[in-house]
Design a protein around this motif. Sequence first.
Motif, short mmCIF file in Angstrom:
data_model
loop_
_atom_site.label_atom_id
_atom_site.label_comp_id
_atom_site.label_asym_id
_atom_site.label_seq_id
_atom_site.Cartn_x
_atom_site.Cartn_y
_atom_site.Cartn_z
N ASN A 354 0.73 -1.16 0.11
CA ASN A 354 -0.28 -0.22 -0.18
C ASN A 354 0.71 1.60 0.13
OD1 ASN A 354 -2.44 -1.47 -0.03
ND2 ASN A 354 -2.38 -1.45 2.07
N PHE A 357 1.80 1.78 -3.53
CA PHE A 357 1.43 2.59 -4.37
C PHE A 357 0.94 3.94 -4.65
CE2 PHE A 357 0.26 -2.34 -6.02
CZ PHE A 357 0.33 -1.84 -6.87
N SER A 358 1.00 4.34 -3.12
CA SER A 358 1.08 5.49 -2.63
C SER A 358 1.73 6.02 -3.05
CB SER A 358 0.44 5.30 -0.88
OG SER A 358 0.08 6.61 -0.84
N ARG A 360 3.46 5.44 -5.96
CA ARG A 360 2.73 5.47 -7.12
C ARG A 360 1.99 6.52 -7.81
NH1 ARG A 360 4.41 2.41 -10.83
NH2 ARG A 360 6.30 0.47 -10.55
N LYS A 361 1.22 6.70 -6.79
CA LYS A 361 -0.06 7.26 -7.17
C LYS A 361 -0.03 9.11 -7.26
CE LYS A 361 -4.04 4.16 -5.77
NZ LYS A 361 -5.07 4.20 -4.74
N GLN A 362 0.82 8.98 -6.18
CA GLN A 362 1.64 10.63 -5.77
C GLN A 362 2.47 11.51 -7.39
OE1 GLN A 362 3.66 10.60 -2.23
NE2 GLN A 362 2.37 10.47 -0.60
#
Length: 362
Positions: A354, A357-358, A360-362
Amino acid sequence: MPVFNNNNDNYKGKASSPDDIVVEVDQTEMKSYDDSMDNLNAAVHPSELDSELELKQELQFLADDDDGDIDLVRPCPESKAWIWDRITFGWLSPLIKRGYKKSLEQEDLFNIRDGESAVYNSTRFERAWAEQMKKKKPSVFLAIVKVWGLRFMLGGILKLLSDCGNLLAPLFLKLVLEYLNPESTSPLWIGYVWAFSLFFTKIFASVVQHHYFHILMTHSMRVRAGLVAGVYKKSLRLSAESRGKKTTGEIVNLMSVDIQMITTLIPYAHFVWSGLFQILVCVAFLFNLVSWSAIGGLAVMFVTLPMGFIYATVYGKLRTSMLKFTDKRLKLINEIFQGIKVIKFYAWENSFVNKIFSLRKQ
């Protein structure tokens, strides 16, 4: 290489454990392997080779000393192609035909030429960088220019010739249209001259432009090979104190992102002066055709130019902020690999996934 025979005759009795298995090793092959490793360990070093010729001879010696795996690789036909095949890229036709008939595999591809290998280019860069380190202010840019600058200048000459061909084509088209005017009194051969000139300039510009991109694309690969190998060798020689100043993610970004930006810039660096040259020539043509009415077109062009600069500035800032998150993500992944046993023991996989992926989203 050591030869491990799998025949049943080589097993002395019944082996109850892996330690009981007796493996027969060919002593001749073992000696050849040791000699090859000695040659590899004594391979190219910038301080030991005085010229590019010696460096190429050393690379050829290492290639000839291989155990035979090099036979699976096909030599690049560009090195021995005729002039016409070089101009028309005819040396690439057999590979294209083979790819049309079947899917290309590893053994179908050509071998990398000596001048494009990572060993050759990294050694040349290390020599230039060693000279720069003797100065008060060493410059990576000057080292790159010294090693690969001459071929880059050759690409600039080809770009100039290509631009001249593209700019002359409208001029010859104008002459053809003037000849086709019913009021024209020019002889017939003049029309053939203008038509042939229009055809020749377009063909010439197209061929030269393709060679420009071919030379600078392969040139950018040489620069990338030399810089990545140089950074990688330097990362292996870092002290413990130096390793604490740079994270693994920053080093990986230096090799994958920063160097990639340099190699992407090389084929298009000549467009800086080429664009200005084309604008000036086109403005001269416009003034010749429509006189002062060309000022309206110039006004539109100067109004739209700042938009390009604004876009480039915004893109650069976004790119810089994105690299910061990339550094954090690579640093986290490296920490996960180092402590994977503890993560698996406490079942923290989902938590760390998690987090990745956090980022990556940023």
